[in-house]
Design a protein around this motif. Structure first.
Motif, PDB file in Angstrom:
ATOM      1  N   ILE A 184      76.967   9.220  -3.831  1.00  0.00           N
ATOM      2  CA  ILE A 184      75.633   9.728  -4.140  1.00  0.00           C
ATOM      3  C   ILE A 184      75.632  11.251  -4.235  1.00  0.00           C
ATOM      4  N   GLU A 185      76.511  11.890  -3.494  1.00  0.00           N
ATOM      5  CA  GLU A 185      76.587  13.349  -3.494  1.00  0.00           C
ATOM      6  C   GLU A 185      77.036  13.880  -4.840  1.00  0.00           C
ATOM      7  N   HIS A 186      77.882  13.118  -5.529  1.00  0.00           N
ATOM      8  CA  HIS A 186      78.493  13.618  -6.770  1.00  0.00           C
ATOM      9  C   HIS A 186      77.911  12.973  -8.020  1.00  0.00           C
ATOM     10  N   LEU A 187      76.872  12.129  -7.862  1.00  0.00           N
ATOM     11  CA  LEU A 187      76.329  11.420  -9.012  1.00  0.00           C
ATOM     12  C   LEU A 187      75.564  12.347  -9.955  1.00  0.00           C
ATOM     13  N   GLY A 188      74.914  13.368  -9.425  1.00  0.00           N
ATOM     14  CA  GLY A 188      74.023  14.182 -10.241  1.00  0.00           C
ATOM     15  C   GLY A 188      74.715  15.316 -10.972  1.00  0.00           C
ATOM     16  N   GLU A 189      74.086  15.740 -12.071  1.00  0.00           N
ATOM     17  CA  GLU A 189      74.512  16.919 -12.822  1.00  0.00           C
ATOM     18  C   GLU A 189      73.256  17.654 -13.265  1.00  0.00           C
ATOM     19  N   PRO A 190      73.351  18.937 -13.599  1.00  0.00           N
ATOM     20  CA  PRO A 190      72.138  19.689 -13.953  1.00  0.00           C
ATOM     21  C   PRO A 190      71.432  19.099 -15.174  1.00  0.00           C
ATOM     22  N   PHE A 191      70.100  19.107 -15.144  1.00  0.00           N
ATOM     23  CA  PHE A 191      69.344  18.766 -16.349  1.00  0.00           C
ATOM     24  C   PHE A 191      69.571  19.862 -17.381  1.00  0.00           C
ATOM     25  N   ASP A 192      69.759  19.461 -18.628  1.00  0.00           N
ATOM     26  CA  ASP A 192      70.120  20.409 -19.680  1.00  0.00           C
ATOM     27  C   ASP A 192      69.218  20.177 -20.890  1.00  0.00           C
ATOM     28  N   PRO A 193      67.972  20.695 -20.835  1.00  0.00           N
ATOM     29  CA  PRO A 193      67.061  20.492 -21.965  1.00  0.00           C
ATOM     30  C   PRO A 193      67.666  21.098 -23.247  1.00  0.00           C
ATOM     31  N   PRO A 194      67.413  20.522 -24.408  1.00  0.00           N
ATOM     32  CA  PRO A 194      66.567  19.327 -24.624  1.00  0.00           C
ATOM     33  C   PRO A 194      67.347  18.009 -24.523  1.00  0.00           C
ATOM     34  N   LYS A 195      68.670  18.080 -24.261  1.00  0.00           N
ATOM     35  CA  LYS A 195      69.456  16.845 -24.214  1.00  0.00           C
ATOM     36  C   LYS A 195      69.053  15.953 -23.043  1.00  0.00           C
ATOM     37  N   SER A 196      68.690  16.569 -21.918  1.00  0.00           N
ATOM     38  CA  SER A 196      68.288  15.765 -20.758  1.00  0.00           C
ATOM     39  C   SER A 196      67.062  16.391 -20.116  1.00  0.00           C
ATOM     40  N   VAL A 197      65.955  15.674 -20.174  1.00  0.00           N
ATOM     41  CA  VAL A 197      64.681  16.112 -19.617  1.00  0.00           C
ATOM     42  C   VAL A 197      64.261  15.096 -18.567  1.00  0.00           C
ATOM     43  N   PRO A 198      63.824  15.546 -17.371  1.00  0.00           N
ATOM     44  CA  PRO A 198      63.437  14.585 -16.337  1.00  0.00           C
ATOM     45  C   PRO A 198      62.370  13.611 -16.833  1.00  0.00           C
ATOM     46  N   TYR A 199      62.583  12.332 -16.521  1.00  0.00           N
ATOM     47  CA  TYR A 199      61.628  11.292 -16.892  1.00  0.00           C
ATOM     48  C   TYR A 199      60.417  11.402 -15.971  1.00  0.00           C
ATOM     49  N   CYS A 200      59.231  11.531 -16.564  1.00  0.00           N
ATOM     50  CA  CYS A 200      57.992  11.638 -15.791  1.00  0.00           C
ATOM     51  C   CYS A 200      56.968  10.658 -16.337  1.00  0.00           C
ATOM     52  N   VAL A 201      56.165  10.136 -15.437  1.00  0.00           N
ATOM     53  CA  VAL A 201      55.124   9.203 -15.833  1.00  0.00           C
ATOM     54  C   VAL A 201      53.961   9.370 -14.867  1.00  0.00           C
ATOM     55  N   ASP A 202      52.754   9.433 -15.407  1.00  0.00           N
ATOM     56  CA  ASP A 202      51.563   9.551 -14.565  1.00  0.00           C
ATOM     57  C   ASP A 202      51.166   8.164 -14.075  1.00  0.00           C
ATOM     58  N   ARG A 203      51.006   8.031 -12.775  1.00  0.00           N
ATOM     59  CA  ARG A 203      50.667   6.741 -12.177  1.00  0.00           C
ATOM     60  C   ARG A 203      49.165   6.661 -11.917  1.00  0.00           C
ATOM     61  N   VAL A 204      48.667   5.438 -11.879  1.00  0.00           N
ATOM     62  CA  VAL A 204      47.254   5.211 -11.561  1.00  0.00           C
ATOM     63  C   VAL A 204      47.022   5.606 -10.102  1.00  0.00           C
TER      64      VAL A 204
END
Length: 575
Positions: free
Chosen positions: A341-361
């Motif tokens: 889990i420590e090594h799974l992540g890499e920096p977000f690099d817009p526009p190729k990778s943008v954090p997924y966001c969704v507005d919840r009820v």
């Protein structure tokens, strides 16, 4: 067992319960095999009546019709919220096993709900242990379980008076075995202190979080939570998916744009999970399931510890500062060499990778004044109890019985009762209504074993129910396992199947029959001895003895006569 969503009766009846009970038969469209499947399952559940408990959150909206509503006669289904509105989000399974070599307590803590989608469509994380039980229970032994006991006490109290007695059985078992030395339970209890302070005891310098749901963090709550845990916000690494990740298409992961901005402003490291990231070797590239796991890696100077929990990363799950948790959550933390889990992540690099966001009820839109309800039936009377924040509007309840019959009642001071003693038309569902709001619950069956056995077996042809019961009664005590080929004539009275001795040698056949019968009786006597400390179970085993007495009395012959005499002596005046 605990879960968040309403438990799925199809999952429990068709898969989970037969597996746990070691069933010999599987569900089939063939009528003979269906009779055997449901006959075996129902008679096994009948023996365990009053010992199978599920606790969940109250339903958040109209419930779908369950395929097997009769299941809740056998399994008691409770909801939290008896005294105050709370959420039950923990995923705990606890099993007490008795075997030839002793008694064992098996515990599972995970992210797994009791729904088909949880098993079929999601990747879960879990921990389990099986421990041999000693005797007797001791207070000092129970204390080794720490937060787990406090969690269970609060959970039982929140699920109502009947549930309290069920949960106390588990707490008593915890007094018979020490908690594993390398494991610490981490629990969130609504209204208590922030659970983050429990993590601070491990002096973490860095935390990596993998969770599918992220709360509405703001500057105040984020600062309070990280202070509780004892880490700086920029030492918190949140593993998250991009807009192009396959999991973004299944509505399982949730992070609002506002929360994402607040986390980044607060210094939290948002790190992108690659699309091909795998949690284990068994998590294959072609696996379509999305991760429902909640994993936290705590790094300190010398150690790494993994927390496997039900808790998403939110203030409602953990609490923050003076804000108490609103959910029941449970996890276990232990040292681990697993660092993926420590090594799974890499920096977000817009526009190729943008954090997924969704507005919840907003959760407040689903809140109802009618917050908790319970219905229980003791064979004579159905008792209703509800709690609402609206103390002026009338509450009515409609009870639905097997076959579709309904009966209404009005609550006075949050309670009501109706007389009902029809064992063939059992109450199944109680729907409480207050104005435009409704809350539907399963009726808890608290009848005694002697009354409960009068209920017809579900899904079984009633013409052969008696013979089905007798066949599985014998099988329960080591008798022959019946097969589908026998069900066509299962209602006919017949002698037990022997080895076919010559007609002139009845003595040999009688000896063989007596030996087989006494093997059943020996197992029954052993069960009778084992049940001596459990009044409910003792009544159940004595009832089995009386049924065996009737069965062998009807068969006739020298072998059956000897068995009947032995049983009559053992049962004595109780017959």
């Amino acid at each position: 067992m605990t879960c968040f969503d309403q438990p799925d009766t199809s999952l429990l009846v068709e898969h989970l319960l037969p597996s746990l009970l070691g069933a010999n038969y599987s569900l089939s469209q063939q009528i003979q095999e269906r009779n055997l499947f449901f006959g075996e399952l129902a008679t096994a559940l009948e023996v365990l009546h009053g010992k199978l408990t599920i606790i969940s959150s109250p339903p958040r909206g109209p419930r779908e019709d369950a395929q097997y509503p009769w299941l809740w006669r056998y399994v008691s289904h409770f909801s939290v919220g008896f005294d105050v509105r709370v959420v039950q989000h923990a995923k705990l399974w606890a099993f007490h096993w008795k075997t030839d070599v002793g008694e064992f307590l098996e515990l599972h803590v995970s992210s797994m709900n009791l729904t088909t989608s949880a098993f079929r469509d999601q990747v879960q994380a879990g921990w389990h242990v099986t421990l041999p039980l000693g005797a007797p229970a001791a207070q000092n032994t129970r204390k080794t379980w720490g937060e787990f006991v406090l969690f269970l006490d609060a959970l039982g109290a929140s699920a109502g008076p009947v549930a309290v007695t069920r949960v106390q059985r588990l707490i008593t078992l915890l007094g018979r075995v020490e908690c594993p030395a390398d494991v610490t339970f981490v629990a969130s209890i609504p209204g208590r202190k922030s659970a983050g302070r429990q993590l601070a005891l491990f002096d973490p310098s860095e935390i990596h979080v993998l969770s599918p749901t992220i709360g509405e963090w703001n500057e105040k709550t984020l600062s309070a939570w990280t202070a509780d845990v004892g880490v700086h916000p920029n030492k918190v690494h949140l593993k998250w998916i991009s807009e192009l990740h396959p999991w973004a298409a299944v509505s399982g992961w949730g992070l609002s744009k506002t929360a994402a901005r607040n986390l980044e402003r607060g210094g939290v490291q948002l790190e992108c999970l690659p699309n091909d990231a795998r949690l284990t070797e068994d998590h294959l590239a072609a696996d379509p399931r999305w991760s429902h796991a909640k994993l936290y890696l705590l790094r300190s100077r010398r150690k790494r510890r993994v927390l496997i929990t039900s808790a998403n990363w939110s203030a409602s799950a953990w609490g923050a500062g003076r804000s108490a948790p609103r959910n029941f959550e449970l996890g276990v933390i232990f040292e681990s060499q697993w660092t993926d889990i420590e090594h799974l992540g890499e920096p977000f690099d817009p526009p190729k990778s943008v954090p997924y966001c969704v507005d919840r009820v907003d959760e407040k839109e689903r809140e109802s004044a009618l917050e908790w309800a319970e219905a229980s039936w003791d064979g004579k009377c159905i008792a209703f109890h509800a709690r609402s924040t609206d103390e002026t509007s009338e509450i009515n309840v409609v009870t639905t019985f097997i076959g579709g019959t309904q009966q209404s009642a009005a609550l006075v001071d949050s309670k009501a009762s109706i007389s009902w003693n029809n064992a063939e038309c059992t109450p199944l569902i109680a729907c409480f209504k207050q104005g435009a709001e409704a809350l539907e619950v399963d009726v808890i069956d608290v009848r005694s074993p002697r009354e409960f056995v009068m209920t017809p077996l579900p899904e079984v042809d009633q013409a052969i129910e008696k013979a089905i019961r007798e066949a599985f009664l014998l099988q329960r005590y080591g008798g022959p396992i019946i097969g589908p080929e026998l069900t066509a004539g299962i209602g006919a009275e017949r002698q037990p199947k022997g080895v076919g001795a010559p007609a002139a040698d009845y003595a040999v056949q009688a000896w063989i029959d007596a030996r087989a019968a006494f093997s059943v009786i020996d197992k029954w006597r052993s069960a009778l001895d084992d049940a001596s400390a459990d009044a409910r179970l003792l009544e159940r085993v004595r009832m089995d003895g009386a049924a065996l007495h009737t069965l062998f009395s009807r068969r006739g012959g020298p072998a059956a006569s000897i068995v009947v005499e032995e049983l009559g002596w053992r049962l004595g005046e109780k017959l």
